[in-house]
Design an enzyme around this catalytic site. Sequence first.
Site, PDB file in Angstrom:
ATOM      1  N   TYR A 229       0.821  -1.098   0.073  1.00  0.00           N
ATOM      2  CA  TYR A 229       0.165   0.088   0.038  1.00  0.00           C
ATOM      3  C   TYR A 229       0.890   1.263   0.097  1.00  0.00           C
ATOM      4  O   TYR A 229       1.688   1.514   0.882  1.00  0.00           O
ATOM      5  CB  TYR A 229      -0.903  -0.063   1.176  1.00  0.00           C
TER       6      TYR A 229
ATOM      7  N   HIS B 256       0.027 -11.847   0.549  1.00  0.00           N
ATOM      8  CA  HIS B 256      -0.731 -10.781  -0.161  1.00  0.00           C
ATOM      9  C   HIS B 256      -1.071 -11.213  -1.421  1.00  0.00           C
ATOM     10  O   HIS B 256      -0.162 -11.508  -2.584  1.00  0.00           O
ATOM     11  CB  HIS B 256      -0.144  -9.465  -0.110  1.00  0.00           C
TER      12      HIS B 256
HETATM   13  P1  NAD Z   1     -13.378  -0.450   0.655  1.00  0.00           P
HETATM   14  O1  NAD Z   1     -14.486  -0.815   0.333  1.00  0.00           O
HETATM   15  O2  NAD Z   1     -13.202  -0.469   2.134  1.00  0.00           O
HETATM   16  O3  NAD Z   1     -13.430   1.235   0.353  1.00  0.00           O
HETATM   17  C1  NAD Z   1     -12.392   2.311   0.672  1.00  0.00           C
HETATM   18  C2  NAD Z   1     -12.805   3.635   0.026  1.00  0.00           C
HETATM   19  O4  NAD Z   1     -14.092   3.994   0.561  1.00  0.00           O
HETATM   20  C3  NAD Z   1     -11.749   4.761   0.487  1.00  0.00           C
HETATM   21  O5  NAD Z   1     -11.541   5.499  -0.508  1.00  0.00           O
HETATM   22  C4  NAD Z   1     -12.224   5.424   1.529  1.00  0.00           C
HETATM   23  O6  NAD Z   1     -11.821   6.685   1.689  1.00  0.00           O
HETATM   24  C5  NAD Z   1     -13.916   5.309   1.295  1.00  0.00           C
HETATM   25  N1  NAD Z   1     -14.610   5.259   2.307  1.00  0.00           N
HETATM   26  C6  NAD Z   1     -14.600   4.723   3.620  1.00  0.00           C
HETATM   27  N2  NAD Z   1     -15.667   5.363   4.356  1.00  0.00           N
HETATM   28  C7  NAD Z   1     -16.389   5.878   3.661  1.00  0.00           C
HETATM   29  C8  NAD Z   1     -17.583   6.658   4.110  1.00  0.00           C
HETATM   30  N3  NAD Z   1     -18.124   6.450   5.096  1.00  0.00           N
HETATM   31  N4  NAD Z   1     -18.114   7.097   2.946  1.00  0.00           N
HETATM   32  C9  NAD Z   1     -17.675   7.603   1.860  1.00  0.00           C
HETATM   33  N5  NAD Z   1     -16.589   6.994   1.408  1.00  0.00           N
HETATM   34  C10 NAD Z   1     -15.772   6.212   2.392  1.00  0.00           C
HETATM   35  O7  NAD Z   1     -11.991  -0.688   0.007  1.00  0.00           O
HETATM   36  P2  NAD Z   1     -10.360  -1.103   0.512  1.00  0.00           P
HETATM   37  O8  NAD Z   1      -9.905  -0.042   1.093  1.00  0.00           O
HETATM   38  O9  NAD Z   1      -9.935  -1.639  -0.839  1.00  0.00           O
HETATM   39  O10 NAD Z   1     -10.715  -2.351   1.684  1.00  0.00           O
HETATM   40  C11 NAD Z   1     -10.674  -1.949   2.892  1.00  0.00           C
HETATM   41  C12 NAD Z   1      -9.055  -2.352   3.452  1.00  0.00           C
HETATM   42  O11 NAD Z   1      -9.216  -3.985   3.533  1.00  0.00           O
HETATM   43  C13 NAD Z   1      -8.085  -2.155   2.694  1.00  0.00           C
HETATM   44  O12 NAD Z   1      -7.519  -0.931   3.317  1.00  0.00           O
HETATM   45  C14 NAD Z   1      -7.088  -2.998   2.882  1.00  0.00           C
HETATM   46  O13 NAD Z   1      -6.591  -3.073   4.334  1.00  0.00           O
HETATM   47  C15 NAD Z   1      -7.676  -4.288   2.904  1.00  0.00           C
HETATM   48  N6  NAD Z   1      -7.746  -5.204   1.904  1.00  0.00           N
HETATM   49  C16 NAD Z   1      -6.922  -6.179   1.549  1.00  0.00           C
HETATM   50  C17 NAD Z   1      -6.926  -6.927   0.369  1.00  0.00           C
HETATM   51  C18 NAD Z   1      -5.823  -7.851   0.237  1.00  0.00           C
HETATM   52  O14 NAD Z   1      -5.110  -8.145   1.393  1.00  0.00           O
HETATM   53  N7  NAD Z   1      -5.657  -8.651  -0.929  1.00  0.00           N
HETATM   54  C19 NAD Z   1      -7.639  -6.486  -0.757  1.00  0.00           C
HETATM   55  C20 NAD Z   1      -8.416  -5.372  -0.519  1.00  0.00           C
HETATM   56  C21 NAD Z   1      -8.659  -4.612   0.794  1.00  0.00           C
END
Ligand code: NAD
Length: 321
Positions: free
Chosen positions: A56, A122
């Site tokens: 990230y 990952h």
């Molecule tokens: P998400 O679906 O959580 O969306 C995140 C986005 O939504 C960001 O732009 C954030 O600013 C916005 N957001 C959050 N709350 C909000 C709200 N209340 N109103 C409007 N916008 C809002 O997607 P993500 O960040 O990809 O997934 C969450 C977490 O999961 C990641 O940060 C990561 O830590 C993890 N993740 C891991 C993997 C992996 O290991 N392969 C893949 C995807 C995600």
Amino acid sequence: MIYKTLGKTGLKVSIIGFGASPLGAEFGQIVPEEGERAVEYAIDHGINYFDVSPYYGRTLAEKRLGEFLKGKRDKIILATKVGRYGISLPGGFDFSAQRVIKSVEESLQRLKTDYIDVFQIHDIEFGKRKQIIEETLPVMFKLKRQGKVRFVGITGYPLSPLKEIVETQEIDTVLSYCRYNLLDTTMDDILIPAVKKKSVGLINASPLHMRALTEKGAPDWHPAPKKVLQGVKKAAQFCREKGINISDLALQFAFSHKYVAVTLVGMSKVRHVKANLNNVGVKPDPDLLKKVREIIKPVANIYWEEGLPENYDPGATEKRT
Ligand code: NAD
């Protein structure tokens, strides 16, 4: 806050977890001080699970999180990853034992800690299954025996490789992303039976489908086909007309899952942490949910090809970008 047990790890995790990828500017630049306040606010309000990766922001998220967690490390459960360092193959991935050993030391340094709670591969779909099983996991188990990491897990997008590893290897956790939310619920059919059988801790990430299920909408790089992103806009508009933000409904839906221990939401702003916390323990309005799911139905459960072709889920569509 509601806490659940993360499978056989025994860890008590808040049902909303702090996804730290936005701290690495994955969704656009952020104000670091605002990110720090978001982390502080989350901890003060009971969020105890933090997920990050060297990938990230190409180490930026780990560096920032390490700074923000100074003096707070013992209050949280910290998860990071190995194997993914760049966007694409071949240079972006390295699942070798040598790299795992180097990677954990680098992560510990950036995160200013001497142990990782949940250490995950990952995106296993970018690796050869043989290497993941015979090289990557064994060295991670060794780090577990040495006490550098407490638990070992895997993460990824296609569900069939995740399922196979859950069924055949003695891992502690599995993280699936974008496969259980208002747009796609295929995680339930494919992964849940294996997870239940092996008591593996289940982490569901991207409940907002990487921002598609928000008023702002998906970022340019979002891989979902255009028709999916268009379909979700109709649902967002319907919610708006009913006086609810689609992101609230999406989180209420995701947080209500029976077997998911922690749902990871990407956050870097206090106002998002506040809004998202407000959905903990709130059941979605059944009528509204039914109508929104009807609107989404024509574009629901459409998933894309990710990783090595041999790891694609059957029926996956081509990526948009
Ligand atoms: P998400 O679906 O959580 O969306 C995140 C986005 O939504 C960001 O732009 C954030 O600013 C916005 N957001 C959050 N709350 C909000 C709200 N209340 N109103 C409007 N916008 C809002 O997607 P993500 O960040 O990809 O997934 C969450 C977490 O999961 C990641 O940060 C990561 O830590 C993890 N993740 C891991 C993997 C992996 O290991 N392969 C893949 C995807 C995600």
